[in-house]
Design an enzyme around this catalytic site. Structure first.
Site, PDB file in Angstrom:
ATOM      1  N   ASP A  41      -0.163  13.306  53.966  1.00  0.00           N
ATOM      2  CA  ASP A  41      -0.592  14.420  54.507  1.00  0.00           C
ATOM      3  C   ASP A  41       0.462  15.381  53.779  1.00  0.00           C
ATOM      4  OD1 ASP A  41      -0.834  16.743  55.717  1.00  0.00           O
ATOM      5  OD2 ASP A  41      -1.145  16.139  57.720  1.00  0.00           O
ATOM      6  N   VAL A  42      -0.079  16.256  53.018  1.00  0.00           N
ATOM      7  CA  VAL A  42       0.908  17.070  52.353  1.00  0.00           C
ATOM      8  C   VAL A  42       1.861  18.020  53.104  1.00  0.00           C
ATOM      9  CG1 VAL A  42      -0.393  17.120  50.123  1.00  0.00           C
ATOM     10  CG2 VAL A  42      -0.729  19.071  51.718  1.00  0.00           C
ATOM     11  N   TYR A  68      -5.626  31.864  55.544  1.00  0.00           N
ATOM     12  CA  TYR A  68      -6.058  31.348  54.237  1.00  0.00           C
ATOM     13  C   TYR A  68      -5.353  32.308  53.036  1.00  0.00           C
ATOM     14  CZ  TYR A  68      -8.671  29.367  50.617  1.00  0.00           C
ATOM     15  OH  TYR A  68      -9.133  28.483  49.221  1.00  0.00           O
ATOM     16  N   ALA A  83      -3.035  34.563  53.280  1.00  0.00           N
ATOM     17  CA  ALA A  83      -1.505  34.629  53.200  1.00  0.00           C
ATOM     18  C   ALA A  83      -1.068  33.465  52.616  1.00  0.00           C
ATOM     19  CB  ALA A  83      -1.119  34.974  54.867  1.00  0.00           C
ATOM     20  N   LYS A 127      -2.254  31.466  50.501  1.00  0.00           N
ATOM     21  CA  LYS A 127      -2.702  31.437  48.944  1.00  0.00           C
ATOM     22  C   LYS A 127      -1.832  32.801  48.246  1.00  0.00           C
ATOM     23  CE  LYS A 127      -5.599  28.218  48.815  1.00  0.00           C
ATOM     24  NZ  LYS A 127      -5.271  26.996  48.000  1.00  0.00           N
TER      25      LYS A 127
HETATM   26  P1  NDP Z   1     -12.522  20.412  49.377  1.00  0.00           P
HETATM   27  O1  NDP Z   1     -12.560  20.836  51.051  1.00  0.00           O
HETATM   28  O2  NDP Z   1     -13.943  20.036  48.939  1.00  0.00           O
HETATM   29  O3  NDP Z   1     -11.584  19.273  49.392  1.00  0.00           O
HETATM   30  C1  NDP Z   1     -10.088  19.566  50.111  1.00  0.00           C
HETATM   31  C2  NDP Z   1      -9.286  18.297  49.371  1.00  0.00           C
HETATM   32  O4  NDP Z   1      -7.772  18.539  49.884  1.00  0.00           O
HETATM   33  C3  NDP Z   1      -9.969  17.150  50.098  1.00  0.00           C
HETATM   34  O5  NDP Z   1      -9.581  16.024  49.016  1.00  0.00           O
HETATM   35  C4  NDP Z   1      -8.982  16.943  51.291  1.00  0.00           C
HETATM   36  O6  NDP Z   1      -8.544  15.486  51.736  1.00  0.00           O
HETATM   37  C5  NDP Z   1      -7.435  17.513  50.590  1.00  0.00           C
HETATM   38  N1  NDP Z   1      -6.740  17.842  51.744  1.00  0.00           N
HETATM   39  C6  NDP Z   1      -6.769  18.802  52.809  1.00  0.00           C
HETATM   40  N2  NDP Z   1      -5.821  18.700  53.649  1.00  0.00           N
HETATM   41  C7  NDP Z   1      -5.016  17.765  53.150  1.00  0.00           C
HETATM   42  C8  NDP Z   1      -3.642  17.371  53.705  1.00  0.00           C
HETATM   43  N3  NDP Z   1      -3.084  17.862  54.681  1.00  0.00           N
HETATM   44  N4  NDP Z   1      -3.044  16.498  52.831  1.00  0.00           N
HETATM   45  C9  NDP Z   1      -3.507  16.016  51.922  1.00  0.00           C
HETATM   46  N5  NDP Z   1      -4.751  16.308  51.242  1.00  0.00           N
HETATM   47  C10 NDP Z   1      -5.481  17.284  52.233  1.00  0.00           C
HETATM   48  O7  NDP Z   1     -12.051  21.784  48.911  1.00  0.00           O
HETATM   49  P2  NDP Z   1     -11.988  22.294  47.345  1.00  0.00           P
HETATM   50  O8  NDP Z   1     -12.211  21.275  46.502  1.00  0.00           O
HETATM   51  O9  NDP Z   1     -13.167  23.109  47.356  1.00  0.00           O
HETATM   52  O10 NDP Z   1     -10.511  23.073  47.272  1.00  0.00           O
HETATM   53  C11 NDP Z   1      -9.422  22.329  46.373  1.00  0.00           C
HETATM   54  C12 NDP Z   1      -8.669  23.478  46.415  1.00  0.00           C
HETATM   55  O11 NDP Z   1      -9.258  24.989  45.783  1.00  0.00           O
HETATM   56  C13 NDP Z   1      -7.943  24.173  47.813  1.00  0.00           C
HETATM   57  O12 NDP Z   1      -6.543  24.417  47.835  1.00  0.00           O
HETATM   58  C14 NDP Z   1      -8.977  25.310  47.949  1.00  0.00           C
HETATM   59  O13 NDP Z   1      -8.233  26.477  48.937  1.00  0.00           O
HETATM   60  C15 NDP Z   1      -8.831  25.923  46.600  1.00  0.00           C
HETATM   61  N6  NDP Z   1     -10.070  26.832  46.404  1.00  0.00           N
HETATM   62  C16 NDP Z   1     -11.109  26.435  46.658  1.00  0.00           C
HETATM   63  C17 NDP Z   1     -12.378  27.696  46.345  1.00  0.00           C
HETATM   64  C18 NDP Z   1     -13.888  27.157  46.608  1.00  0.00           C
HETATM   65  O14 NDP Z   1     -14.531  28.147  46.622  1.00  0.00           O
HETATM   66  N7  NDP Z   1     -14.269  26.019  46.882  1.00  0.00           N
HETATM   67  C19 NDP Z   1     -11.982  28.890  46.071  1.00  0.00           C
HETATM   68  C20 NDP Z   1     -10.523  29.055  45.788  1.00  0.00           C
HETATM   69  C21 NDP Z   1      -9.626  28.171  46.247  1.00  0.00           C
HETATM   70  P3  NDP Z   1      -9.573  14.877  52.883  1.00  0.00           P
HETATM   71  O15 NDP Z   1     -10.958  14.435  52.008  1.00  0.00           O
HETATM   72  O16 NDP Z   1      -8.708  13.812  53.285  1.00  0.00           O
HETATM   73  O17 NDP Z   1      -9.983  15.838  53.607  1.00  0.00           O
END
Ligand code: NDP
Length: 244
Positions: free
Chosen positions: A60-61, A152, A154, A156
Site C-alpha cells: 500500500d503506497v 482529491y 488538494a 493533486k
Molecule cells: P484506477 O482506479 O483505474 O486504478 C487505480 C490504481 O491505483 C489501481 O491499480 C489501484 O490498485 C492503485 N491503488 C489505489 N490505491 C492504492 C494504494 N494505496 N497502494 C497501491 N496502489 C493503489 O485509476 P486510473 O487508472 O484512472 O488512475 C490512475 C492515476 O491517474 C491516479 O493517480 C488518478 O488519480 C490519475 N488520474 C486519473 C484520471 C481519470 O480520469 N481516470 C484523471 C486524472 C488523473 P488496486 O487495484 O489494488 O485498487
C-alpha cells in the site's frame, strides 16, 4: 541490459497502460499492486509478451514500511530503477459540507503521501546512479479545482508542488522530475460516473471525447526518453484541451 521502470498501481487503468507502453519500448517492468486479483496475472502475462521481465510487488503506497519493503525488493531484483511512475491514486468525492475527515485524509494519504513514500525510497538509488526520471500523475483538477473533490484536488495540487520542488533539488544529479495532469480518462475511476454526466463532460472538452489511458502512457513514454532530456519541473496537460 534493459532499463528498468517501476509503476505504482500498475495492474489496471492508466498504470497498466503505462507498464505495457514502456514494456514495448524495451524496459524491464516492476509494478506495484495493492490488491491480489486476476488482473495482476493477466497484466504480467501481457507485459512479458514483449520479451521483457515483469516483477510485481505488493504493498500500500500510503504505508511507509510497505514502500521501504517493496522498493528494496525491486532493487534487489533489478539492481536499479531508471524510471519511477507514481500513478497509484484514489478518489472519495463529496461536497466539503458532507465530507468525513477520514475521506479527506485517505485521499491525501494515498495520492500525496504515497507519492512521497515511494519517491523517498527511490531517490537515493537515482542519486547514486546520477540519473533518473520521476513522473508523477497529477490531474487537471489539481490546477483547476472541482466541486466535490476538495480532497482529491488538494492531493493533486500537492503533487505539482512536490514535483517542482524535487525537480530543483535533484537537477544537478541529472534526475528529471515532471508531472502529468490528465483530464477525463476512460478507466474504472471514471466508469462510476453516470452516462449523461460523461456525455456532458465530453461536450465541454475541445477535442470532444474522453481520453484513453494510452494518451497518458504515450506522454510517460516521452518523459522517460532521451527526447525529453531538457524538460524538468513541468506539468504536461493531457486533457483534450479542457484547461488552457
Ligand atoms: P484506477 O482506479 O483505474 O486504478 C487505480 C490504481 O491505483 C489501481 O491499480 C489501484 O490498485 C492503485 N491503488 C489505489 N490505491 C492504492 C494504494 N494505496 N497502494 C497501491 N496502489 C493503489 O485509476 P486510473 O487508472 O484512472 O488512475 C490512475 C492515476 O491517474 C491516479 O493517480 C488518478 O488519480 C490519475 N488520474 C486519473 C484520471 C481519470 O480520469 N481516470 C484523471 C486524472 C488523473 P488496486 O487495484 O489494488 O485498487
Amino acid at each position: 541490459m534493459n532499463k528498468t521502470a517501476f509503476i505504482t498501481g500498475g495492474t489496471r487503468g492508466i498504470g497498466k497502460q503505462i507498464a505495457l507502453t514502456l514494456a514495448k519500448e524495451g524496459y524491464d517492468i516492476a509494478i506495484n499492486y495493492r490488491t491480489q486479483n486476476n488482473e495482476l496475472e493477466e497484466t504480467k502475462k501481457e507485459i512479458e509478451q514483449n520479451k521483457v521481465q515483469c516483477f510485481a510487488v505488493q504493498g500500500d503506497v500510503s504505508n511507509y514500511e510497505d514502500c521501504e519493503k517493496f522498493v528494496k525488493e525491486v532493487v534487489e531484483h533489478y539492481g536499479t530503477i531508471d524510471v519511477l511512475v507514481n500513478n497509484a491514486g484514489i478518489t472519495k468525492d463529496m461536497l466539503l459540507m458532507r465530507m468525513k475527515k477520514e475521506d479527506f485524509e485517505d485521499v491525501i494519504d494515498v495520492n500525496l503521501i504515497g507519492t512521497f513514500n515511494v519517491t523517498k525510497q527511490v531517490i537515493p538509488i537515482m542519486m547514486k546512479a546520477r540519473s533518473g526520471r520521476i513522473i508523477n500523475i497529477s490531474s487537471v483538477v489539481g490546477v483547476s479545482g472541482n466541486a466535490g473533490q476538495t480532497n482529491y484536488s488538494a492531493s493533486k495540487a500537492g503533487i505539482i508542488g512536490f514535483t517542482k520542488s524535487l525537480a530543483k533539488e535533484v537537477a544537478s544529479r541529472n534526475i528529471l522530475v515532471n508531472a502529468i495532469a490528465p483530464g477525463f480518462i476512460q478507466t474504472d475511476m471514471t466508469a462510476i460516473l453516470k452516462e449523461e454526466i460523461k456525455e456532458e463532460i465530453a461536450k465541454n472538452i475541445p477535442l470532444k471525447r474522453m481520453g484513453k489511458a494510452k494518451d497518458v502512457a504515450n506522454v510517460v513514454k516521452f518523459l522517460s526518453s532521451e527526447d525529453s532530456s531538457y524538460i524538468t519541473g513541468q506539468v504536461l496537460h493531457v486533457d483534450g484541451g479542457m484547461l488552457m
